[in-house]
Design an enzyme around this catalytic site. Structure first.
Site, PDB file in Angstrom:
ATOM      1  N   ASP A   8      18.025  19.078  30.667  1.00  0.00           N
ATOM      2  CA  ASP A   8      18.117  19.625  32.025  1.00  0.00           C
ATOM      3  C   ASP A   8      19.567  19.538  32.473  1.00  0.00           C
ATOM      4  O   ASP A   8      20.122  18.446  32.588  1.00  0.00           O
ATOM      5  CB  ASP A   8      17.212  18.831  32.964  1.00  0.00           C
ATOM      6  CG  ASP A   8      17.044  19.489  34.325  1.00  0.00           C
ATOM      7  OD1 ASP A   8      17.523  20.627  34.494  1.00  0.00           O
ATOM      8  OD2 ASP A   8      16.423  18.867  35.210  1.00  0.00           O
ATOM      9  N   GLU A 104      17.256  24.637  31.851  1.00  0.00           N
ATOM     10  CA  GLU A 104      16.461  23.584  31.216  1.00  0.00           C
ATOM     11  C   GLU A 104      15.606  24.163  30.098  1.00  0.00           C
ATOM     12  O   GLU A 104      15.236  25.336  30.117  1.00  0.00           O
ATOM     13  CB  GLU A 104      15.584  22.838  32.230  1.00  0.00           C
ATOM     14  CG  GLU A 104      14.539  23.671  32.903  1.00  0.00           C
ATOM     15  CD  GLU A 104      13.603  22.840  33.771  1.00  0.00           C
ATOM     16  OE1 GLU A 104      13.205  21.740  33.341  1.00  0.00           O
ATOM     17  OE2 GLU A 104      13.256  23.302  34.866  1.00  0.00           O
TER      18      GLU A 104
END
Length: 352
Positions: A8, A104
């Site tokens: 992420d 992500e």
């Protein structure tokens, strides 16, 4: 058992802008729409977050919390280009990549031989490559299942990593606050708290049938998560489930005629987006979304086998029955696409 990494990026859009413009690096910064047009914040840097600024917050409210907040419009073409560079880094380690958004993704590195197959060292090397080559930071979670990897990636943000090995899974989910489990929103969390359920261990000790009666299909999912079970594979080809377009209005509108006028301005873009992903225009459902002046929203959807622009006015009329005198601040059109059955990849051996 599998080796799953969830990567992420840290405040991705804002981070790209700070990297490219030194004047933005040490000030509270957000990417979003103007408060004069009732825009919202897409993301913000960590300086702004200290003031309480968050994604999806109205820009006007964000500026009340942080008067010195600098808000700039995003450059999606630039962010997409950087996202492709990040994807190229991922591909050095595995071809089993499931992007969730531009910033992500899940990676299944179960059969990656680099670093003697250590998922932890692979994740660290990915983060190192992103930082040295792109000048950006990423956080990572490493676990044997997807949802735990996702939760873990948030634990040591920004620019951190958290690893949950197979022997640690049981203790991890026992102590896991239920609000950390993907899919548990504020309303559901309130209901869980009313039942005396706060962490995974509470659910483990709760009567399963009672949970299923209260929450149905979600109750089964919650039960599984709180026992560390997540059989989902990393999907290299995500099936798009819907297509939509919406517009936030500069000022609230009231009448059906005004709504119809705004809605008509969305038809062309809606059709163009749908044709790109579904040229035959065969769909599963069609709907209209309204957000009212009190920020409550409603969606009306009907089953529909083929896209029909002429359906939207009737759907709008039905949605406006819930208006209750409130102004309309957002109008959206959406269609649900036909589902396709996909076989996930077979599970691979696991070696930490």
């Amino acid at each position: 058992m599998r080796k799953i990494i969830h990567v992420d990026m840290d405040c991705f859009y804002a981070a790209v802008e700070m990297r490219d413009n030194a004047e933005l690096r040490n000030i509270p910064l957000a990417i979003g729409g103007s408060e004069k047009r009732r825009g919202v914040i897409s993301t913000c840097n960590y300086i702004a977050r200290k003031f309480g600024v968050r994604s999806a917050m109205a820009t006007a409210h964000a500026k009340k919390l942080c008067p010195n907040l600098t808000v700039i419009r995003g450059d999606m073409n630039k962010y997409k280009a950087v996202s492709r560079q990040i994807r190229a880094i991922f591909e050095r380690y595995t071809d089993k990549i499931e992007p969730l958004s531009l910033d992500e993704a899940y990676l299944d590195v179960s059969d990656c031989s680099l670093f003697r197959g250590s998922a932890t060292m692979i994740a660290e090397d990915i983060r190192r490559a992103i930082k040295t080559e792109l000048g950006l930071t990423a956080s990572a979670g490493v676990a044997p299942v997807k949802f735990i990897a996702k939760v873990a990636s948030d634990i040591n943000k920004p620019d951190g990593i958290h690893v949950v090995t197979p022997p640690d899974v049981d203790e991890f989910v026992k102590r896991l606050p239920l609000e950390k489990i993907p899919g548990v929103g504020k309303v559901t969390l309130g209901k869980l708290h009313e039942m005396g359920l706060y962490v995974g261990e509470d659910v483990q000790q709760f009567e399963k049938n009672a949970l299923l009666q209260r929450f149905g299909k979600f109750g089964q999912s919650l039960w599984n998560r709180c026992h560390g079970v997540d059989d989902r594979h990393v999907e290299t080809e995500r099936v798009r489930k819907s297509v939509g377009v919406e517009r936030t209005l500069p000022e609230d509108i009231q009448s059906e005629a005004q709504c119809l006028e705004v809605m008509a301005s969305l038809y062309e873009e809606m059709e163009q987006r749908l044709r790109r992903v579904c040229p035959e225009m065969e769909i599963a459902r069609q709907g209209v979304k309204l957000k009212f002046s009190d920020f409550q929203q409603t969606t009306v959807e009907h089953r529909q086998w083929r896209y029909d622009e002429k359906m939207f006015p009737d759907l709008l009329k039905e949605a406006l029955e819930r208006q209750q005198g409130r102004g309309v601040r957002l109008i959206g059109l959406n269609v649900g696409l036909k589902a396709e059955d996909k076989n996930g990849p077979s599970q691979l051996s696991f070696n930490w």
